[in-house]
Design a protein around this motif. Structure first.
Motif: not given
Length: 211
Positions: A180-190, A198-211
């Motif tokens: 999934v991480k091979n596709y940068s636009n899918l990562l950005a979409f998530c 998710f307002e509580d997550r939006g205030k901080g960093s994403s739980s999705i890591r790129s590496s």
């Protein structure tokens, strides 16, 4: 409306999303979509008939490939089953029910895999299927914020639920996640959906890591 948003966000639950409306609980994406539609709302109201048909085709692709691959990794990959799945699935139940239910679930999934022609697939073949599915989704998404127009549809909810699960669920190796991480636009979409819905997550960093 808040009802539409709750139906969209609930897809995070993965295979069985659900919403609470009053004293009702509606589970699984299809019934949720129908329930919301009966209340006079639809995530795909802005689509024409051709776009709706295309949306349904992509939803079938996701269910046939991503959902099946997730089940395969969780229940047919022996390392994952032994180290993670059995303990995770059985954790709410006392011994020996935890073992009985886990083995029953594994038997059901393996029977399903055999019925749909996945019984003899190797892990590499499954990962290749996932890659092809992600490639198709990535091409359809392109540089758009969502798959159709500027508003999310049922397809966006379904894709987010599965990709988010793949990106954030611990397995014995990262091969599925890396596809999934091979596709940068899918990562950005998530990340976009996670931070927007998710307002509580939006205030901080994403739980999705790129590496």
């Amino acid at each position: 409306s808040s009802l539409v948003a709750r139906a969209f966000v609930s897809q995070l639950a993965g295979k069985v999303p659900f919403i609470h409306v009053g004293n009702q609980v509606v589970s699984e994406l299809g019934p949720i979509v129908q329930f919301v539609k009966a209340k006079g709302h639809s995530l795909s109201d802005g689509l024409d008939e051709v776009q709706k048909a295309e949306m349904k085709a992509y939803m079938e692709l996701v269910n046939n490939m991503l959902l099946t691959a997730e089940l395969y990794l969780q229940w047919c990959d022996e390392a994952t089953v032994g180290e993670i799945t059995h303990a995770r699935y059985g954790s709410p139940y006392p011994w020996p029910l935890n073992h009985i239910l886990a083995y029953q679930k594994q038997w059901e999934v393996k029977r399903k895999m055999k019925a749909i022609g996945w019984g003899n697939k190797t892990l590499d073949q499954v990962l290749e299927d996932v890659d092809q599915c992600c490639q198709a989704l990535s091409q359809r998404l392109g540089t758009q914020p969502y798959f159709f127009n500027k508003q999310p549809t049922e397809l966006d909810a379904l894709v987010f639920g599965h990709l988010y699960t793949i990106l954030t669920t611990q397995l014995t190796n990262d091969e599925l996640c890396e596809k999934v991480k091979n596709y940068s636009n899918l990562l950005a979409f998530c990340r976009r959906i996670e931070q927007h819905y998710f307002e509580d997550r939006g205030k901080g960093s994403s739980s999705i890591r790129s590496s």
